[in-house]
Structure formats: structure tokens, C-alpha cells
Scaffold this motif. Structure first.
Motif, PDB file in Angstrom:
ATOM      1  N   THR A 157       0.825  -1.210   0.000  1.00 49.69           N
ATOM      2  CA  THR A 157       0.000   0.000   0.000  1.00 49.69           C
ATOM      3  C   THR A 157       0.855   1.254   0.000  1.00 49.69           C
ATOM      4  O   THR A 157       0.620   2.187  -0.780  1.00 49.69           O
ATOM      5  CB  THR A 157      -0.945   0.003   1.211  1.00 49.69           C
ATOM      6  OG1 THR A 157      -1.713  -1.202   1.228  1.00 49.69           O
ATOM      7  CG2 THR A 157      -1.885   1.196   1.158  1.00 49.69           C
ATOM      8  N   SER A 198      -5.039  15.378  -9.314  1.00 45.83           N
ATOM      9  CA  SER A 198      -4.287  14.182  -8.932  1.00 45.83           C
ATOM     10  C   SER A 198      -4.706  13.697  -7.554  1.00 45.83           C
ATOM     11  O   SER A 198      -4.875  12.504  -7.324  1.00 45.83           O
ATOM     12  CB  SER A 198      -2.785  14.482  -8.950  1.00 45.83           C
ATOM     13  OG  SER A 198      -2.050  13.374  -8.506  1.00 45.83           O
ATOM     14  N   ARG A 201      -7.611  14.276  -6.063  1.00 47.59           N
ATOM     15  CA  ARG A 201      -8.982  13.771  -6.139  1.00 47.59           C
ATOM     16  C   ARG A 201      -9.000  12.365  -6.753  1.00 47.59           C
ATOM     17  O   ARG A 201      -9.751  11.495  -6.306  1.00 47.59           O
ATOM     18  CB  ARG A 201      -9.840  14.725  -6.966  1.00 47.59           C
ATOM     19  CG  ARG A 201     -11.321  14.350  -6.967  1.00 47.59           C
ATOM     20  CD  ARG A 201     -12.143  15.305  -7.800  1.00 47.59           C
ATOM     21  NE  ARG A 201     -12.088  16.655  -7.262  1.00 47.59           N
ATOM     22  CZ  ARG A 201     -11.547  17.697  -7.892  1.00 47.59           C
ATOM     23  NH1 ARG A 201     -11.000  17.534  -9.084  1.00 47.59           N
ATOM     24  NH2 ARG A 201     -11.539  18.887  -7.335  1.00 47.59           N
ATOM     25  N   LYS A 202      -8.181  12.148  -7.780  1.00 47.58           N
ATOM     26  CA  LYS A 202      -8.123  10.838  -8.424  1.00 47.58           C
ATOM     27  C   LYS A 202      -7.649   9.779  -7.442  1.00 47.58           C
ATOM     28  O   LYS A 202      -8.197   8.668  -7.387  1.00 47.58           O
ATOM     29  CB  LYS A 202      -7.192  10.899  -9.632  1.00 47.58           C
ATOM     30  CG  LYS A 202      -7.100   9.588 -10.396  1.00 47.58           C
ATOM     31  CD  LYS A 202      -6.185   9.732 -11.602  1.00 47.58           C
ATOM     32  CE  LYS A 202      -6.083   8.395 -12.359  1.00 47.58           C
ATOM     33  NZ  LYS A 202      -5.175   8.517 -13.537  1.00 47.58           N
ATOM     34  N   LEU A 203      -6.622  10.109  -6.651  1.00 48.45           N
ATOM     35  CA  LEU A 203      -6.120   9.160  -5.657  1.00 48.45           C
ATOM     36  C   LEU A 203      -7.189   8.857  -4.623  1.00 48.45           C
ATOM     37  O   LEU A 203      -7.383   7.686  -4.236  1.00 48.45           O
ATOM     38  CB  LEU A 203      -4.869   9.733  -4.972  1.00 48.45           C
ATOM     39  CG  LEU A 203      -4.293   8.905  -3.814  1.00 48.45           C
ATOM     40  CD1 LEU A 203      -3.786   7.568  -4.318  1.00 48.45           C
ATOM     41  CD2 LEU A 203      -3.168   9.670  -3.110  1.00 48.45           C
ATOM     42  N   TRP A 204      -7.909   9.876  -4.166  1.00 47.31           N
ATOM     43  CA  TRP A 204      -8.934   9.684  -3.134  1.00 47.31           C
ATOM     44  C   TRP A 204     -10.063   8.793  -3.661  1.00 47.31           C
ATOM     45  O   TRP A 204     -10.505   7.867  -2.986  1.00 47.31           O
ATOM     46  CB  TRP A 204      -9.489  11.044  -2.709  1.00 47.31           C
ATOM     47  CG  TRP A 204     -10.236  11.007  -1.413  1.00 47.31           C
ATOM     48  CD1 TRP A 204      -9.738  11.227  -0.170  1.00 47.31           C
ATOM     49  CD2 TRP A 204     -11.638  10.728  -1.244  1.00 47.31           C
ATOM     50  NE1 TRP A 204     -10.727  11.105   0.770  1.00 47.31           N
ATOM     51  CE2 TRP A 204     -11.907  10.794   0.151  1.00 47.31           C
ATOM     52  CE3 TRP A 204     -12.676  10.437  -2.112  1.00 47.31           C
ATOM     53  CZ2 TRP A 204     -13.175  10.582   0.670  1.00 47.31           C
ATOM     54  CZ3 TRP A 204     -13.944  10.214  -1.596  1.00 47.31           C
ATOM     55  CH2 TRP A 204     -14.187  10.290  -0.212  1.00 47.31           C
ATOM     56  N   ILE A 205     -10.515   9.056  -4.890  1.00 52.84           N
ATOM     57  CA  ILE A 205     -11.600   8.261  -5.470  1.00 52.84           C
ATOM     58  C   ILE A 205     -11.142   6.824  -5.674  1.00 52.84           C
ATOM     59  O   ILE A 205     -11.879   5.867  -5.383  1.00 52.84           O
ATOM     60  CB  ILE A 205     -12.064   8.882  -6.800  1.00 52.84           C
ATOM     61  CG1 ILE A 205     -12.731  10.241  -6.536  1.00 52.84           C
ATOM     62  CG2 ILE A 205     -13.030   7.946  -7.522  1.00 52.84           C
ATOM     63  CD1 ILE A 205     -13.084  11.001  -7.793  1.00 52.84           C
ATOM     64  N   THR A 206      -9.912   6.659  -6.164  1.00 49.32           N
ATOM     65  CA  THR A 206      -9.387   5.307  -6.374  1.00 49.32           C
ATOM     66  C   THR A 206      -9.311   4.544  -5.055  1.00 49.32           C
ATOM     67  O   THR A 206      -9.687   3.369  -4.983  1.00 49.32           O
ATOM     68  CB  THR A 206      -7.984   5.362  -7.010  1.00 49.32           C
ATOM     69  OG1 THR A 206      -8.062   6.045  -8.263  1.00 49.32           O
ATOM     70  CG2 THR A 206      -7.421   3.964  -7.228  1.00 49.32           C
ATOM     71  N   GLY A 207      -8.844   5.215  -4.010  1.00 47.90           N
ATOM     72  CA  GLY A 207      -8.746   4.572  -2.706  1.00 47.90           C
ATOM     73  C   GLY A 207     -10.105   4.205  -2.147  1.00 47.90           C
ATOM     74  O   GLY A 207     -10.276   3.124  -1.564  1.00 47.90           O
ATOM     75  N   VAL A 239     -12.943   3.650  -3.877  1.00 43.87           N
ATOM     76  CA  VAL A 239     -13.512   2.558  -4.671  1.00 43.87           C
ATOM     77  C   VAL A 239     -12.848   1.236  -4.299  1.00 43.87           C
ATOM     78  O   VAL A 239     -13.514   0.200  -4.156  1.00 43.87           O
ATOM     79  CB  VAL A 239     -13.357   2.845  -6.178  1.00 43.87           C
ATOM     80  CG1 VAL A 239     -13.728   1.612  -7.002  1.00 43.87           C
ATOM     81  CG2 VAL A 239     -14.215   4.029  -6.582  1.00 43.87           C
ATOM     82  N   THR A 240     -11.529   1.257  -4.115  1.00 41.72           N
ATOM     83  CA  THR A 240     -10.811   0.048  -3.715  1.00 41.72           C
ATOM     84  C   THR A 240     -11.322  -0.464  -2.376  1.00 41.72           C
ATOM     85  O   THR A 240     -11.554  -1.666  -2.201  1.00 41.72           O
ATOM     86  CB  THR A 240      -9.304   0.327  -3.621  1.00 41.72           C
ATOM     87  OG1 THR A 240      -8.819   0.767  -4.899  1.00 41.72           O
ATOM     88  CG2 THR A 240      -8.546  -0.924  -3.197  1.00 41.72           C
ATOM     89  N   SER A 241     -11.525   0.445  -1.429  1.00 37.90           N
ATOM     90  CA  SER A 241     -12.021   0.056  -0.106  1.00 37.90           C
ATOM     91  C   SER A 241     -13.418  -0.559  -0.207  1.00 37.90           C
ATOM     92  O   SER A 241     -13.721  -1.563   0.451  1.00 37.90           O
ATOM     93  CB  SER A 241     -12.050   1.275   0.824  1.00 37.90           C
ATOM     94  OG  SER A 241     -10.767   1.824   0.996  1.00 37.90           O
TER      95      SER A 241
END
Length: 354
Positions: free
Chosen positions: A197, A244, A246-252, A254-256
Motif C-alpha cells: 500500500t 491528482s 482527487r483521483k487518488l482519493w476516489i481510487t482509494g 472505490v478500492t475500499s
């Protein structure tokens, strides 16, 4: 390693509650120095991610499973003070909504799973990054070792708490041997998850990793046979940085949600390390019914939903959603208090000058 009600007597539970409350108060103040506009939203996401991954029990040995504790991961990503708060938010949500970890034992669980793991892992991590080469890979390696050490450290802490206030008469040597032995193995899984991670976040946004701050070296160029510092690159434009982030936050997020809502169905059903040791050694003889046992989400399932896959998935998604909202709210308030304090300090000289 969630300790149920009844494992530890009332005086010891109360004492650990005082310790936990004091540590949380200190952490709230310390988090004001760690959180800024970039990391405050990330902290809420870290709490939600830890909640999701804790649902993924992995097999260890002899019918035993383990899951992430998360102290090392949180400390390295968002800072040790904020890390204590992240894991504490997770434990609070698990205890109240999912009947996981006793409510009278909340102080025990915060002391053991939030404070001990975070303090020990971050101390190991900082010691390693000081002696390892100043590279991103060193942060990942240090994360692996720190997480590996943090799990048996929590097992030792539980053993000491049990030695002081255990409600059953089990020789402490047997408890220590069993707890430390199985949690060394669980620590390997913790280390792998943590390193993967941290490495993934460093690969896309190294500036957001608290433990990697100050470790970047200036690029060297050879000019006329001598090495000189390369020119500093222009900072990333604010709109691009925002996108960048916001993209990381959304990806995290969705992954969760995917981990908690879908992958968790395939997690190991074997008892975790503490449950296994407690059953084998008789520590659980005086375990009490959880005060939230009748909660609609108790045992990570939605009441009255008969399909096990759907019930567990919905519970996981709800848990991630509640945790990210509560965690983000806490860290937003902490961040606002820092902003207010900074504004007051900057206004003070002006007032004196007038």
C-alpha cells in the motif's frame, strides 16, 4: 486482536480507558501539526481503507487466520498522531456498529491496537529510514519491517494487560508463547499489505506520504567532470495537483468499497489469532455478550438479509461509508482548528503593532 468484554477485569479496563483517552487527547493536538489541505482528506480515507482490509482475514496456520491491524500503515501514510486517531475511529465503528471488540474493552483495544502498534512501528520506521539510502524504495522496505514488528508488539502488550487484569487463571507463560508465536506469522501478512500500500501511494503521490517527507534527494548532473545539483523543477500547477489528489482519493475509496463489499466474502472463516489462543488456552471462559450484539450490522452482516454474500457485502459497504464520513469529519475539525490557530498567531503581531 479485538478483545471482547469479559477477558479483562473492570479496574484494568478502566485504567486502559484512561490511558487511551490521554493518548487520544495528545494525538488530537499532534494531528493539528501533521494535517494540511492535502493530507486531511487522505486521513479519512486511510481509516476507511483499514476498516475494509481488516475484513479480509487471511489464513495463517493450524486453523488460524489474521488480519491487518493498520497502525504502521496509518502512521507512515499520515503521521503517528493522526495514525492513532485513524485506527481508533475504526475500532469505535467496529465496536458500536458491528459488535467487534467489547465496548468495556474499548480502552484495551485502543491501547493495544492503535497506540502500541503506531508508536512501535513508527519508531522502527524512523530508525530504519535514517540508516537506509534516501530513496523511495527504502521507505517501502522500512514500512515492511515496521509493520512486521508492530503485530507481535501488540501481542506482547495484550499479554501484559492480561497478566495484570485477566479474568481467567491461565499461566502467563502459556499466553505469551501462544500469542507471540501466532502473531509473528500474522505480522508477515501485515508487513506485505503495508509495504504494498505504501509503495503504491509513493508511486503516484510521494508528497502525500508522511513518512517519505524530507527523503528526496536532489538530482545530480555531471557538468565539466563535476556533479552539481540539477535545477529544481517547477511546482505542479494547483489545478493539476487537485485533480491528482482527487483521483487518488476516489481510487482509494472505490478500492475500499470493493474489498469490503465483494472480496471480504472470500476471507478466511478461521478464528483470528486472539480468538484461537483464547479458545485453546481457556482465556474466553468469562467472555460476556456484546452490548451491541443485537445491532442490525452485528457480526458484519445486515439483519434480515438472508443471502450471506449480499448481507456481508452490504455491511462492508456501510462500514466503509460510515468510517470515511466519521473519520473525514474528525480530521476536518482538527484541520480547521489548526487553520484557526495559525490565523490567530498571524493576526497577533499585527494587533501588537497597531
Amino acid at each position: 486482536m479485538h478483545v471482547p468484554d469479559g477477558f479483562i477485569d473492570a479496574p484494568t479496563s478502566a485504567a486502559t480507558g484512561v490511558i487511551a483517552a490521554g493518548a487520544l487527547a495528545v494525538s488530537l493536538r499532534g494531528a493539528r501539526r501533521e494535517l494540511d489541505e492535502r493530507t486531511a482528506p487522505l486521513a479519512g480515507l486511510v481509516a476507511a481503507f483499514i476498516f475494509a482490509v481488516q475484513m479480509l482475514n487471511f489464513p495463517v496456520a493450524a486453523g488460524t487466520s489474521g488480519h491487518l491491524l493498520g497502525g504502521a500503515l496509518a502512521a507512515i501514510l499520515v503521521g503517528p498522531y493522526t495514525g492513532v486517531l485513524c485506527v481508533s475511529v475504526v475500532l469505535l465503528m467496529q465496536g458500536i456498529l458491528f459488535a467487534d471488540g467489547g465496548l468495556t474493552a474499548l480502552g484495551v483495544n485502543i491501547t493495544d491496537m492503535a497506540i502500541v502498534t503506531t508508536v512501535v512501528s513508527y519508531a522502527v520506521f524512523r530508525g530504519l529510514v535514517k540508516v537506509l539510502p534516501r530513496r523511495r524504495r527504502s521507505v517501502t522496505v522500512a514500512s515492511f519491517v515496521a509493520a512486521l514488528v508492530s503485530v507481535p508488539a501488540a501481542a506482547v502488550a495484550f499479554t501484559l494487560i492480561y497478566a495484570v487484569g485477566g479474568t481467567t487463571d491461565v499461566p502467563i507463560g502459556k499466553v505469551a508463547t501462544a500469542m507471540i508465536g501466532v502473531h509473528v506469522l500474522i505480522g508477515i501478512g501485515e508487513a506485505v499489505i503495508t509495504a504494498l500500500t505504501v509503495g503504491a501511494v509513493i508511486a503516484v503521490r510521494p508528497d502525500l506520504v508522511y513518512g517519505a517527507r524530507g527523503l528526496q534527494q536532489r538530482l545530480k548532473l555531471r557538468v565539466g567532470g563535476e556533479l552539481v545539483d540539477a535545477p529544481v523543477a517547477a511546482p505542479e500547477p494547483a489545478p493539476a495537483a487537485t485533480r491528482s489528489h482527487r483521483k487518488l482519493w476516489i481510487t482509494g475509496l472505490v478500492t475500499s468499497l470493493v474489498l469490503a463489499g465483494f472480496v471480504s466474502f472470500y476471507a478466511s472463516a478461521s478464528p483470528d489469532g486472539l480468538e484461537k489462543v483464547a479458545h485453546d488456552k481457556g482465556i474466553d471462559k468469562k467472555e460476556e455478550k456484546h452490548a451491541a450484539a443485537d445491532s442490525p450490522l452485528a457480526d458484519y452482516g445486515v439483519k434480515d438479509v438472508s443471502d450471506a454474500r449480499l448481507s456481508g457485502g452490504l455491511a462492508g459497504v456501510i462500514g466503509v461509508g460510515v468510517t470515511v464520513v466519521v473519520g473525514s469529519s474528525v480530521f476536518w475539525v482538527v484541520r480547521r482548528r489548526r487553520t484557526a490557530a495559525e490565523a490567530a498567531e498571524s493576526a497577533a503581531p499585527s494587533s501588537q503593532a497597531v
